[in-house]
Design a protein around this motif. Structure first.
Motif, PDB file in Angstrom:
ATOM      1  N   ARG A 292      82.664  69.658  14.367  1.00  0.00           N
ATOM      2  CA  ARG A 292      83.289  70.014  12.833  1.00  0.00           C
ATOM      3  C   ARG A 292      82.373  71.011  12.294  1.00  0.00           C
ATOM      4  NH1 ARG A 292      83.612  64.266  12.980  1.00  0.00           N
ATOM      5  NH2 ARG A 292      85.918  63.387  12.780  1.00  0.00           N
ATOM      6  N   LEU A 293      81.078  70.852  12.724  1.00  0.00           N
ATOM      7  CA  LEU A 293      79.956  72.098  12.109  1.00  0.00           C
ATOM      8  C   LEU A 293      79.733  73.206  12.692  1.00  0.00           C
ATOM      9  CD1 LEU A 293      77.562  68.788  11.415  1.00  0.00           C
ATOM     10  CD2 LEU A 293      78.945  69.711   9.923  1.00  0.00           C
ATOM     11  N   THR A 294      80.310  73.544  13.814  1.00  0.00           N
ATOM     12  CA  THR A 294      79.872  74.623  14.410  1.00  0.00           C
ATOM     13  C   THR A 294      81.181  75.198  14.997  1.00  0.00           C
ATOM     14  OG1 THR A 294      78.521  75.674  16.315  1.00  0.00           O
ATOM     15  CG2 THR A 294      79.424  73.492  16.792  1.00  0.00           C
ATOM     16  N   ALA A 295      81.040  76.576  15.299  1.00  0.00           N
ATOM     17  CA  ALA A 295      82.066  77.383  15.933  1.00  0.00           C
ATOM     18  C   ALA A 295      81.778  77.971  17.344  1.00  0.00           C
ATOM     19  CB  ALA A 295      82.689  78.698  15.064  1.00  0.00           C
ATOM     20  N   LYS A 296      80.561  77.407  17.559  1.00  0.00           N
ATOM     21  CA  LYS A 296      80.305  77.959  19.238  1.00  0.00           C
ATOM     22  C   LYS A 296      80.352  76.708  19.961  1.00  0.00           C
ATOM     23  CE  LYS A 296      76.394  80.676  17.353  1.00  0.00           C
ATOM     24  NZ  LYS A 296      75.064  81.017  17.347  1.00  0.00           N
ATOM     25  N   PRO A 297      80.738  76.999  21.224  1.00  0.00           N
ATOM     26  CA  PRO A 297      80.924  75.904  22.328  1.00  0.00           C
ATOM     27  C   PRO A 297      79.564  75.682  22.679  1.00  0.00           C
ATOM     28  CG  PRO A 297      81.072  78.307  23.324  1.00  0.00           C
ATOM     29  CD  PRO A 297      81.034  78.432  21.945  1.00  0.00           C
ATOM     30  N   PHE A 298      79.550  74.140  23.141  1.00  0.00           N
ATOM     31  CA  PHE A 298      78.227  73.528  23.576  1.00  0.00           C
ATOM     32  C   PHE A 298      78.717  72.731  24.691  1.00  0.00           C
ATOM     33  CE2 PHE A 298      80.180  71.199  20.157  1.00  0.00           C
ATOM     34  CZ  PHE A 298      79.924  69.877  20.414  1.00  0.00           C
ATOM     35  N   LEU A 299      77.537  72.382  25.251  1.00  0.00           N
ATOM     36  CA  LEU A 299      77.443  71.336  26.584  1.00  0.00           C
ATOM     37  C   LEU A 299      76.988  69.953  25.768  1.00  0.00           C
ATOM     38  CD1 LEU A 299      75.944  73.502  29.486  1.00  0.00           C
ATOM     39  CD2 LEU A 299      78.543  72.930  28.837  1.00  0.00           C
ATOM     40  N   TRP A 300      77.580  68.901  26.435  1.00  0.00           N
ATOM     41  CA  TRP A 300      77.072  67.640  25.843  1.00  0.00           C
ATOM     42  C   TRP A 300      75.810  67.458  25.760  1.00  0.00           C
ATOM     43  CZ3 TRP A 300      81.167  63.409  27.964  1.00  0.00           C
ATOM     44  CH2 TRP A 300      82.613  63.813  27.649  1.00  0.00           C
ATOM     45  N   HIS A 301      75.025  67.684  27.081  1.00  0.00           N
ATOM     46  CA  HIS A 301      73.625  67.530  26.934  1.00  0.00           C
ATOM     47  C   HIS A 301      72.875  68.266  26.085  1.00  0.00           C
ATOM     48  CE1 HIS A 301      73.850  71.017  29.879  1.00  0.00           C
ATOM     49  NE2 HIS A 301      72.808  71.194  29.277  1.00  0.00           N
ATOM     50  N   GLN A 302      73.310  69.261  25.179  1.00  0.00           N
ATOM     51  CA  GLN A 302      72.655  70.114  24.635  1.00  0.00           C
ATOM     52  C   GLN A 302      72.511  69.394  22.983  1.00  0.00           C
ATOM     53  OE1 GLN A 302      74.976  73.762  24.988  1.00  0.00           O
ATOM     54  NE2 GLN A 302      73.547  74.679  26.422  1.00  0.00           N
ATOM     55  N   LEU A 303      73.437  68.398  22.910  1.00  0.00           N
ATOM     56  CA  LEU A 303      73.259  67.741  21.678  1.00  0.00           C
ATOM     57  C   LEU A 303      71.769  67.092  21.392  1.00  0.00           C
ATOM     58  CD1 LEU A 303      76.650  65.684  22.060  1.00  0.00           C
ATOM     59  CD2 LEU A 303      76.017  67.447  20.287  1.00  0.00           C
ATOM     60  N   PRO A 304      71.372  67.368  20.141  1.00  0.00           N
ATOM     61  CA  PRO A 304      70.025  67.019  19.912  1.00  0.00           C
ATOM     62  C   PRO A 304      69.934  65.418  20.123  1.00  0.00           C
ATOM     63  CG  PRO A 304      71.060  68.005  17.986  1.00  0.00           C
ATOM     64  CD  PRO A 304      71.977  68.147  19.092  1.00  0.00           C
ATOM     65  N   ALA A 305      69.153  64.875  20.867  1.00  0.00           N
ATOM     66  CA  ALA A 305      69.028  63.382  21.031  1.00  0.00           C
ATOM     67  C   ALA A 305      68.282  62.779  19.714  1.00  0.00           C
ATOM     68  CB  ALA A 305      68.433  63.097  22.324  1.00  0.00           C
ATOM     69  N   ASP A 306      67.531  63.503  19.082  1.00  0.00           N
ATOM     70  CA  ASP A 306      66.731  62.961  18.084  1.00  0.00           C
ATOM     71  C   ASP A 306      67.410  63.132  16.959  1.00  0.00           C
ATOM     72  OD1 ASP A 306      66.713  65.667  17.810  1.00  0.00           O
ATOM     73  OD2 ASP A 306      64.788  65.930  16.991  1.00  0.00           O
ATOM     74  N   ARG A 307      68.631  63.503  16.599  1.00  0.00           N
ATOM     75  CA  ARG A 307      69.540  63.292  15.417  1.00  0.00           C
ATOM     76  C   ARG A 307      70.582  62.663  15.762  1.00  0.00           C
ATOM     77  NH1 ARG A 307      70.104  69.830  14.097  1.00  0.00           N
ATOM     78  NH2 ARG A 307      67.823  70.473  14.215  1.00  0.00           N
ATOM     79  N   MET A 308      70.886  61.940  16.997  1.00  0.00           N
ATOM     80  CA  MET A 308      71.901  61.054  17.092  1.00  0.00           C
ATOM     81  C   MET A 308      71.723  59.729  16.819  1.00  0.00           C
ATOM     82  SD  MET A 308      73.702  60.792  21.210  1.00  0.00           S
ATOM     83  CE  MET A 308      73.613  62.839  21.254  1.00  0.00           C
ATOM     84  N   THR A 309      72.894  59.224  16.102  1.00  0.00           N
ATOM     85  CA  THR A 309      72.584  57.830  15.712  1.00  0.00           C
ATOM     86  C   THR A 309      72.772  56.825  17.045  1.00  0.00           C
ATOM     87  OG1 THR A 309      75.217  57.507  15.476  1.00  0.00           O
ATOM     88  CG2 THR A 309      73.937  58.402  13.513  1.00  0.00           C
ATOM     89  N   VAL A 310      72.532  55.519  16.561  1.00  0.00           N
ATOM     90  CA  VAL A 310      72.412  54.575  17.702  1.00  0.00           C
ATOM     91  C   VAL A 310      73.902  54.342  18.407  1.00  0.00           C
ATOM     92  CG1 VAL A 310      72.299  52.041  18.263  1.00  0.00           C
ATOM     93  CG2 VAL A 310      70.554  53.243  16.880  1.00  0.00           C
ATOM     94  N   ARG A 311      74.855  54.341  17.405  1.00  0.00           N
ATOM     95  CA  ARG A 311      76.429  54.336  17.904  1.00  0.00           C
ATOM     96  C   ARG A 311      76.497  55.487  18.338  1.00  0.00           C
ATOM     97  NH1 ARG A 311      80.209  50.865  15.442  1.00  0.00           N
ATOM     98  NH2 ARG A 311      81.544  51.920  17.215  1.00  0.00           N
ATOM     99  N   GLY A 312      76.065  56.567  17.942  1.00  0.00           N
ATOM    100  CA  GLY A 312      76.549  57.778  18.730  1.00  0.00           C
ATOM    101  C   GLY A 312      76.059  57.967  20.059  1.00  0.00           C
ATOM    102  N   ARG A 313      74.819  57.459  20.414  1.00  0.00           N
ATOM    103  CA  ARG A 313      74.210  57.060  21.847  1.00  0.00           C
ATOM    104  C   ARG A 313      75.061  56.286  22.668  1.00  0.00           C
ATOM    105  NH1 ARG A 313      69.292  57.997  19.039  1.00  0.00           N
ATOM    106  NH2 ARG A 313      68.900  55.532  18.678  1.00  0.00           N
TER     107      ARG A 313
END
Length: 241
Positions: free
Chosen positions: A87-108
């Motif tokens: 929702r926040l970016t227009a660029k493609p990304f790989l799942w492992h590139q998601l910043p782990a330190d910003r991920m919630t417990v439910r997100g993990r």
């Protein structure tokens, strides 16, 4: 990424653009992403996180059936970090590139459970459509093989696939039952920002009647909420703003 692979991917994009059916598009897309180890995919709009009818925005569900049922039953959609980032970016990304330190417990938890169903890594190609809100094409597998330089071309493939499938859906919706004059009038007031109570007063009907009309409108337009119905009605030229 070698020239032969680039030319092949460009040819597949061209085939999708000229495809005559949903099945043809999906066959080409499935074969193309399979070359990169991607076996499961989802093509969907991205309603607001707490929309209980979020699944109505799905254009094609190519996830493992067991994972989709798990995802839905556990209420993962509001907590999905891939959806949130798309929702926040227009660029493609790989799942492992998601910043782990910003991920919630439910997100993990969402990502960990996806891995249990053979979706250990993947990619997301966000699609932002005027008047229709964000969408995403996401594909995953237990092991992906995306060479350097391939991601922009795969993104192009994903975006073309999304727009082609959206076009087919729009064509199907155009031949569905049109809105009644009363439904168009009511939705026109909604488009002008009037609330259910406002419309009830303007039209001299009960709020239950207004809500009933809204339900009928959503069903006819296959819309997930009133805002979505307004967008679809505008595209079908049933209302104007």
């Amino acid at each position: 990424m070698n020239n032969a692979a680039v030319l092949e991917l460009l040819a597949e994009i061209s085939e999708i653009d000229s495809a005559q059916s949903t099945d043809d598009v999906l066959k080409i897309f499935r074969t193309s992403i399979g070359n990169y180890g991607l076996r499961s995919f989802l093509i969907s709009g991205l309603p607001i996180p707490h929309d209980s009818e979020w699944h109505r925005a799905i254009l094609y569900d190519g996830w493992p059936r067991e994972w989709f049922m798990r995802y839905k039953s556990q209420g993962h959609f509001p907590h999905d970090p891939c959806a949130a980032h798309s929702r926040l970016t227009a660029k493609p990304f790989l799942w492992h590139q998601l910043p782990a330190d910003r991920m919630t417990v439910r997100g993990r938890l969402v990502m960990d459970e996806a891995a249990e169903f053979g979706m250990k890594d993947g990619l997301c190609a966000p699609v932002h459509v005027p008047l229709a809100g964000p969408a995403v094409v996401t594909a995953a597998s237990d092991r992906i093989e995306i060479p350097p330089g391939a991601l922009p071309l795969i993104e192009t493939l994903c975006v073309h696939t999304f727009h082609k499938l959206s076009g087919f859906r729009a064509e199907r919706e155009e031949i569905k039952t049109p809105l009644t004059s009363r439904e168009r009038e009511l939705l026109q007031w909604s488009a002008q920002g009037k609330s259910t109570d406002d419309i009830s007063s303007i039209l001299g009907v009960t709020t239950n009647t207004v809500e009933s009309h809204h339900r009928n409108i959503r069903d006819k337009l296959d819309a997930i909420n009133v805002a979505h119905a307004i967008v679809k009605a505008l595209r079908r030229h049933e209302i104007q703003i």
